[in-house]
Design a protein around this motif. Structure first.
Motif, PDB file in Angstrom:
ATOM      1  N   LEU A 150      34.441  -7.539 -84.195  1.00 19.40           N
ATOM      2  CA  LEU A 150      34.177  -8.476 -83.106  1.00 19.40           C
ATOM      3  C   LEU A 150      33.338  -7.751 -82.058  1.00 19.40           C
ATOM      4  N   LEU A 151      32.143  -8.295 -81.763  1.00 23.31           N
ATOM      5  CA  LEU A 151      31.222  -7.668 -80.823  1.00 23.31           C
ATOM      6  C   LEU A 151      31.273  -8.372 -79.473  1.00 23.31           C
ATOM      7  N   GLU A 152      31.233  -7.596 -78.432  1.00 22.92           N
ATOM      8  CA  GLU A 152      31.153  -8.149 -77.071  1.00 22.92           C
ATOM      9  C   GLU A 152      30.191  -7.294 -76.253  1.00 22.92           C
ATOM     10  N   PRO A 153      29.015  -7.841 -75.909  1.00 22.00           N
ATOM     11  CA  PRO A 153      28.526  -9.209 -76.154  1.00 22.00           C
ATOM     12  C   PRO A 153      28.153  -9.415 -77.622  1.00 22.00           C
ATOM     13  N   GLN A 154      28.064 -10.682 -78.002  1.00 24.88           N
ATOM     14  CA  GLN A 154      27.863 -11.011 -79.409  1.00 24.88           C
ATOM     15  C   GLN A 154      26.402 -10.999 -79.848  1.00 24.88           C
ATOM     16  N   HIS A 155      25.490 -11.384 -78.923  1.00 25.43           N
ATOM     17  CA  HIS A 155      24.118 -11.628 -79.377  1.00 25.43           C
ATOM     18  C   HIS A 155      23.048 -10.808 -78.651  1.00 25.43           C
ATOM     19  N   GLU A 156      23.302 -10.311 -77.453  1.00 26.88           N
ATOM     20  CA  GLU A 156      22.237  -9.627 -76.715  1.00 26.88           C
ATOM     21  C   GLU A 156      22.805  -8.568 -75.775  1.00 26.88           C
ATOM     22  N   LEU A 157      22.010  -7.549 -75.548  1.00 24.96           N
ATOM     23  CA  LEU A 157      22.320  -6.509 -74.573  1.00 24.96           C
ATOM     24  C   LEU A 157      21.373  -6.675 -73.394  1.00 24.96           C
ATOM     25  N   ALA A 165      35.502  -4.316 -81.675  1.00 27.71           N
ATOM     26  CA  ALA A 165      36.936  -4.456 -81.942  1.00 27.71           C
ATOM     27  C   ALA A 165      37.170  -4.683 -83.431  1.00 27.71           C
ATOM     28  N   ASN A 166      38.226  -4.053 -83.951  1.00 23.35           N
ATOM     29  CA  ASN A 166      38.584  -4.178 -85.367  1.00 23.35           C
ATOM     30  C   ASN A 166      39.907  -4.946 -85.469  1.00 23.35           C
ATOM     31  N   PRO A 167      39.844  -6.245 -85.783  1.00 23.55           N
ATOM     32  CA  PRO A 167      41.072  -7.040 -85.851  1.00 23.55           C
ATOM     33  C   PRO A 167      41.784  -6.946 -87.210  1.00 23.55           C
ATOM     34  N   THR A 168      41.233  -6.209 -88.172  1.00 22.70           N
ATOM     35  CA  THR A 168      41.797  -6.153 -89.521  1.00 22.70           C
ATOM     36  C   THR A 168      42.906  -5.105 -89.609  1.00 22.70           C
ATOM     37  N   ASP A 169      43.528  -5.040 -90.790  1.00 20.31           N
ATOM     38  CA  ASP A 169      44.585  -4.056 -91.027  1.00 20.31           C
ATOM     39  C   ASP A 169      44.056  -2.838 -91.785  1.00 20.31           C
ATOM     40  N   ARG A 170      42.712  -2.684 -91.807  1.00 21.28           N
ATOM     41  CA  ARG A 170      42.088  -1.532 -92.442  1.00 21.28           C
ATOM     42  C   ARG A 170      41.115  -0.857 -91.473  1.00 21.28           C
ATOM     43  N   VAL A 227      34.543   5.719 -86.907  1.00 22.74           N
ATOM     44  CA  VAL A 227      35.554   4.909 -87.591  1.00 22.74           C
ATOM     45  C   VAL A 227      36.435   4.247 -86.534  1.00 22.74           C
ATOM     46  N   ILE A 228      36.640   2.940 -86.681  1.00 22.60           N
ATOM     47  CA  ILE A 228      37.518   2.197 -85.776  1.00 22.60           C
ATOM     48  C   ILE A 228      38.815   1.919 -86.524  1.00 22.60           C
ATOM     49  N   ASP A 229      39.903   2.433 -86.006  1.00 24.08           N
ATOM     50  CA  ASP A 229      41.193   2.230 -86.669  1.00 24.08           C
ATOM     51  C   ASP A 229      41.597   0.764 -86.635  1.00 24.08           C
ATOM     52  N   ALA A 230      42.469   0.406 -87.550  1.00 24.48           N
ATOM     53  CA  ALA A 230      42.935  -0.982 -87.640  1.00 24.48           C
ATOM     54  C   ALA A 230      43.589  -1.429 -86.334  1.00 24.48           C
ATOM     55  N   GLY A 231      43.182  -2.621 -85.885  1.00 24.96           N
ATOM     56  CA  GLY A 231      43.778  -3.200 -84.688  1.00 24.96           C
ATOM     57  C   GLY A 231      43.364  -2.548 -83.382  1.00 24.96           C
ATOM     58  N   THR A 232      42.310  -1.714 -83.372  1.00 30.09           N
ATOM     59  CA  THR A 232      41.862  -1.053 -82.150  1.00 30.09           C
ATOM     60  C   THR A 232      40.414  -1.422 -81.847  1.00 30.09           C
ATOM     61  N   SER A 233      39.899  -0.890 -80.761  1.00 30.78           N
ATOM     62  CA  SER A 233      38.510  -1.144 -80.370  1.00 30.78           C
ATOM     63  C   SER A 233      37.939   0.090 -79.689  1.00 30.78           C
ATOM     64  N   ILE A 234      36.620   0.157 -79.590  1.00 30.51           N
ATOM     65  CA  ILE A 234      35.943   1.240 -78.870  1.00 30.51           C
ATOM     66  C   ILE A 234      34.808   0.642 -78.053  1.00 30.51           C
ATOM     67  N   ASN A 235      34.379   1.391 -77.038  1.00 32.04           N
ATOM     68  CA  ASN A 235      33.228   1.006 -76.228  1.00 32.04           C
ATOM     69  C   ASN A 235      32.060   1.927 -76.551  1.00 32.04           C
ATOM     70  N   VAL A 240      24.439  -3.563 -85.591  1.00 36.07           N
ATOM     71  CA  VAL A 240      25.720  -2.904 -85.813  1.00 36.07           C
ATOM     72  C   VAL A 240      26.071  -3.092 -87.283  1.00 36.07           C
ATOM     73  N   GLN A 241      26.099  -1.991 -87.998  1.00 39.49           N
ATOM     74  CA  GLN A 241      26.393  -2.035 -89.432  1.00 39.49           C
ATOM     75  C   GLN A 241      27.812  -1.501 -89.662  1.00 39.49           C
ATOM     76  N   SER A 242      28.547  -2.122 -90.573  1.00 40.74           N
ATOM     77  CA  SER A 242      29.930  -1.712 -90.807  1.00 40.74           C
ATOM     78  C   SER A 242      30.307  -1.881 -92.280  1.00 40.74           C
ATOM     79  N   LEU A 243      31.395  -1.219 -92.655  1.00 38.72           N
ATOM     80  CA  LEU A 243      31.981  -1.394 -93.988  1.00 38.72           C
ATOM     81  C   LEU A 243      33.442  -0.965 -93.929  1.00 38.72           C
ATOM     82  N   LEU A 244      34.243  -1.541 -94.799  1.00 33.67           N
ATOM     83  CA  LEU A 244      35.669  -1.217 -94.839  1.00 33.67           C
ATOM     84  C   LEU A 244      35.858   0.169 -95.439  1.00 33.67           C
ATOM     85  N   ALA A 245      36.621   0.992 -94.739  1.00 30.51           N
ATOM     86  CA  ALA A 245      36.830   2.360 -95.204  1.00 30.51           C
ATOM     87  C   ALA A 245      37.861   2.377 -96.333  1.00 30.51           C
TER      88      ALA A 245
END
Length: 244
Positions: free
Chosen positions: A9-16, A33-38, A60-68, A90-95
Motif C-alpha cells: 500500500l503506497l501513500e501517496p498512491q499516484h504522485e510525489l 505498508a505491507n498488509p500481508t502475512d509474508r 524488506v518490509i516485514d509482514a504487517g509493518t510499514s516503512i517511510n 516501486v517494485q516488489s515481490l513476496l520473499a
C-alpha cells in the motif's frame, strides 16, 4: 502470464509532490505498508537517478509493518518542460520463507512474480504574489528583529546604572552648578575691578611696563575664565550621559 497486483500500500498512491523554489534539497516522503502475512522485498527506481537521493531505496518490509522512504530532490534550475520526465516505480515481490540473500531473490525472480506501482513527480512553484508576500514577510521580520534588538540595547544601557550611581551623578551635577554660579560671581567682580584698572591705566600710559598688581589680576582673570569653560564642558558631558 499477467503480473500480480501490487500487494504494498503506497501513500501517496499516484504522485510525489515537490514544492519550489528548488534552490535547496526538497524532500517528499513515500510510505510503504505491507498488509500481508509474508515479508515483501521492494526496490524504488526513478527515471532521473542523478536528481534524487532515495533512502532506503531497497529492502524488506516485514509482514504487517510499514516503512517511510525519503525521496530527496537535489537543487536544480527548474524547467517546466522537464516536469513530465521524472517518474518513480516501486517494485516488489513476496520473499520466500527461507530467504538468505535478497539480491539473489531478485535475480531468480520470474517476471510474473514481480509487482510494481508507478508514481509521477509534480513540481509546485510558488506564484509571483506568494514570492512577493514571502519577501515582504522577511523584510517585516528583519525590521522587527532590529527594533527589538535596539530596544533591548537601550534597556541594557539603562540598567547598567543603578540608583546609587544615578544619585551620585545628580549630586555631582548640582555641585558643579553651584561651582559655576560661584565662578560667575567672581567673574563679575573681576570685570568690575578690570573696569577700574582700565580707568587707572589711562593715567599711567607713559610707564614702560605694567605694574605687578595689574599683571596678577590679568592672569587671575584668564585662569578663572579657562576654569569656567572647563566646568561648562564637564557639566555638558554629564547631562548628555543622563539624557541617553
Amino acid at each position: 502470464m499477467a503480473r500480480q497486483e501490487q500487494v504494498l500500500l503506497l501513500e501517496p498512491q499516484h504522485e510525489l509532490r515537490f514544492r519550489g523554489p528548488f534552490t535547496d534539497v526538497v524532500t517528499a516522503t513515500l510510505k510503504l505498508a505491507n498488509p500481508t502475512d509474508r515479508n515483501v522485498c521492494f526496490k524504488v527506481k526513478t527515471t532521473a537517478p542523478r536528481r534524487y537521493c532515495v533512502r532506503p531505496n531497497s529492502g524488506v518490509i516485514d509482514a504487517g509493518t510499514s516503512i517511510n522512504v525519503s525521496v530527496m530532490l537535489q537543487p536544480f534550475d527548474y524547467d517546466p518542460n522537464e516536469k513530465s520526465k521524472h517518474k518513480f516505480m516501486v517494485q516488489s515481490l513476496l520473499a520466500p520463507p527461507d530467504m538468505t540473500d535478497t539480491e539473489g531473490v531478485w535475480k531468480d525472480a520470474k517476471p510474473e512474480d514481480l509487482m510494481d506501482s508507478k508514481l509521477k513527480c509534480v513540481f509546485d512553484m510558488p506564484a509571483e504574489n506568494e514570492k512577493t508576500h514571502e519577501m515582504e514577510s522577511n523584510k517585516i521580520s528583519t525590521s522587527l528583529l532590529k527594533s527589538e534588538s535596539s530596544t533591548l540595547s537601550m534597556k541594557s544601557m539603562a540598567s547598567s546604572l543603578d540608583d546609587g550611581e544615578v544619585k551620585k551623578i545628580m549630586e555631582e551635577c548640582k555641585r558643579l552648578q553651584m561651582e559655576v554660579q560661584r565662578l560667575r560671581e567672581e567673574n563679575k567682580q573681576i570685570r568690575q575691578e578690570d573696569d577700574g584698572l582700565r580707568m587707572r591705566k589711562s593715567t599711567v600710559m607713559s610707564a614702560p611696563h605694567s605694574s605687578p598688581a595689574m599683571r596678577v589680576k590679568e592672569e587671575g582673570l584668564s585662569t578663572r575664565v579657562i576654569a569656567l569653560i572647563v566646568l561648562f564642558f564637564v557639566v555638558g558631558v554629564i547631562v548628555g550621559k543622563l539624557a541617553l
